[in-house]
Design a protein around this motif. Structure first.
Motif, PDB file in Angstrom:
ATOM      1  N   THR A 102     -35.523  16.818  54.393  1.00 40.36           N
ATOM      2  CA  THR A 102     -35.386  17.073  55.829  1.00 40.36           C
ATOM      3  C   THR A 102     -34.356  18.171  56.086  1.00 40.36           C
ATOM      4  O   THR A 102     -34.583  19.062  56.900  1.00 40.36           O
ATOM      5  N   ALA A 103     -33.239  18.097  55.358  1.00 36.71           N
ATOM      6  CA  ALA A 103     -32.185  19.091  55.552  1.00 36.71           C
ATOM      7  C   ALA A 103     -32.653  20.486  55.137  1.00 36.71           C
ATOM      8  O   ALA A 103     -32.295  21.487  55.767  1.00 36.71           O
TER       9      ALA A 103
ATOM     10  N   GLU B 269     -28.227  22.956  61.326  1.00 34.33           N
ATOM     11  CA  GLU B 269     -27.407  22.378  60.263  1.00 34.33           C
ATOM     12  C   GLU B 269     -25.920  22.508  60.607  1.00 34.33           C
ATOM     13  O   GLU B 269     -25.158  21.556  60.421  1.00 34.33           O
ATOM     14  N   ASP B 270     -25.511  23.670  61.118  1.00 30.31           N
ATOM     15  CA  ASP B 270     -24.111  23.861  61.497  1.00 30.31           C
ATOM     16  C   ASP B 270     -23.718  22.913  62.630  1.00 30.31           C
ATOM     17  O   ASP B 270     -22.638  22.325  62.601  1.00 30.31           O
ATOM     18  N   ASP B 271     -24.595  22.768  63.630  1.00 29.28           N
ATOM     19  CA  ASP B 271     -24.323  21.839  64.727  1.00 29.28           C
ATOM     20  C   ASP B 271     -24.209  20.411  64.203  1.00 29.28           C
ATOM     21  O   ASP B 271     -23.332  19.655  64.612  1.00 29.28           O
ATOM     22  N   PHE B 272     -25.107  20.050  63.303  1.00 32.39           N
ATOM     23  CA  PHE B 272     -25.098  18.709  62.738  1.00 32.39           C
ATOM     24  C   PHE B 272     -23.802  18.453  61.970  1.00 32.39           C
ATOM     25  O   PHE B 272     -23.157  17.413  62.130  1.00 32.39           O
ATOM     26  N   LYS B 273     -23.416  19.409  61.118  1.00 34.13           N
ATOM     27  CA  LYS B 273     -22.186  19.246  60.336  1.00 34.13           C
ATOM     28  C   LYS B 273     -20.979  19.082  61.239  1.00 34.13           C
ATOM     29  O   LYS B 273     -20.124  18.234  60.998  1.00 34.13           O
ATOM     30  N   GLU B 274     -20.911  19.908  62.286  1.00 37.41           N
ATOM     31  CA  GLU B 274     -19.776  19.819  63.205  1.00 37.41           C
ATOM     32  C   GLU B 274     -19.748  18.452  63.892  1.00 37.41           C
ATOM     33  O   GLU B 274     -18.698  17.819  63.976  1.00 37.41           O
TER      34      GLU B 274
ATOM     35  N   ASN C  47     -16.813  15.658  63.280  1.00 42.17           N
ATOM     36  CA  ASN C  47     -16.065  15.170  64.442  1.00 42.17           C
ATOM     37  C   ASN C  47     -16.152  13.655  64.556  1.00 42.17           C
ATOM     38  O   ASN C  47     -15.135  12.986  64.784  1.00 42.17           O
ATOM     39  N   LEU C  48     -17.360  13.114  64.405  1.00 43.36           N
ATOM     40  CA  LEU C  48     -17.520  11.657  64.475  1.00 43.36           C
ATOM     41  C   LEU C  48     -16.784  10.964  63.328  1.00 43.36           C
ATOM     42  O   LEU C  48     -16.140   9.933  63.531  1.00 43.36           O
ATOM     43  N   LEU C  49     -16.886  11.532  62.144  1.00 44.03           N
ATOM     44  CA  LEU C  49     -16.199  10.952  60.994  1.00 44.03           C
ATOM     45  C   LEU C  49     -14.691  10.957  61.216  1.00 44.03           C
ATOM     46  O   LEU C  49     -14.014   9.947  60.981  1.00 44.03           O
TER      47      LEU C  49
ATOM     48  N   ALA D  98     -26.219   8.756  61.261  1.00 49.76           N
ATOM     49  CA  ALA D  98     -25.925   7.413  60.778  1.00 49.76           C
ATOM     50  C   ALA D  98     -26.471   7.202  59.366  1.00 49.76           C
ATOM     51  O   ALA D  98     -25.817   6.593  58.522  1.00 49.76           O
ATOM     52  N   ILE D  99     -27.662   7.725  59.088  1.00 51.19           N
ATOM     53  CA  ILE D  99     -28.245   7.591  57.748  1.00 51.19           C
ATOM     54  C   ILE D  99     -27.392   8.342  56.730  1.00 51.19           C
ATOM     55  O   ILE D  99     -27.087   7.829  55.660  1.00 51.19           O
ATOM     56  N   LEU D 100     -26.970   9.537  57.074  1.00 49.46           N
ATOM     57  CA  LEU D 100     -26.139  10.319  56.157  1.00 49.46           C
ATOM     58  C   LEU D 100     -24.845   9.589  55.862  1.00 49.46           C
ATOM     59  O   LEU D 100     -24.431   9.488  54.710  1.00 49.46           O
ATOM     60  N   VAL D 101     -24.194   9.059  56.866  1.00 50.00           N
ATOM     61  CA  VAL D 101     -22.937   8.341  56.662  1.00 50.00           C
ATOM     62  C   VAL D 101     -23.188   7.104  55.823  1.00 50.00           C
ATOM     63  O   VAL D 101     -22.405   6.765  54.941  1.00 50.00           O
TER      64      VAL D 101
END
Length: 192
Positions: free
Chosen positions: A101-102, A110-115, A119-121, A184-187
């Motif tokens: 998927t990535a 991808e950059d938006d997702f990483k940011e 931030n959430l982490l 959530a899946i990635l974490v």
């Protein structure tokens, strides 16, 4: 009665901590080496041993003193290891799907997702109690072993393990409730 552990198991079933300690002392090496033989990892074998005896304590009321305790904990050990294998297989499958998927996502997404993820982490880690946050940062972010982290923080290895388990659970739940399902899946994959 042929069971040499009968009285100890009877006391354990009634919640006697000394009986638990005696049984742990007698059987923890057997469980550890059985787990080590299957997992080929000292840390995983230690974690399995701890989980097996936590399950013994949690289910002490169900123990039948006349039954073979060695066989009983052998079954628990086998089940804990099989659960670990199943979890690893699910994680590998999810990582594969996540990688696919990535790779299909474009760079700006991808950059938006990483940011968003970082931030959430960061928010989630900041909300952990101080000692738990320190244990998490030392083990997960700095790469210390549980033993080395325990020494650095002046606590037991099992305290570090408990901090990490609880921190991982909190972070997954926090990100799950504040982020999207992909995050959530990635974490979940990274902090199991």
């Amino acid at each position: 009665m042929d069971n040499p552990n009968y009285f100890c198991l009877k006391c354990l079933a009634q919640g006697d901590e000394e009986a638990f300690v005696a049984l742990y002392g007698k059987y923890h090496r057997m469980v550890y080496f059985a787990a080590l033989k299957m997992l080929h990892s000292e840390d995983d074998a230690k974690d399995v041993t701890q989980t097996v005896f936590m399950k013994v304590w949690e289910h002490r009321g169900n123990i039948k003193p006349e039954e073979d305790f060695e066989a009983y904990i052998g079954v628990i050990c086998r089940n804990v290891i099989f659960d670990l294998f199943k979890k690893e297989a699910r994680e590998a499958e999810m990582k594969q799907e996540l990688a696919l998927t990535a790779s299909e996502a474009d760079n700006s997404d991808e950059d938006d997702f990483k940011e968003k993820y970082y931030n959430l982490l960061h928010e989630a880690i900041g909300k952990l109690p101080p000692q738990r946050r320190k244990a998490f940062e030392i083990c997960k972010l700095q790469g210390y072993s549980y033993d080395r982290a325990a020494s650095k923080l002046g606590v037991s290895r099992s305290a570090i393990h408990d901090h990490i388990v609880n921190a991982n659970k909190f972070i997954r739940e926090y990100i799950g409730s504040h982020g999207d399902i992909f995050t959530a899946i990635l974490v979940g994959l990274l902090f199991c």
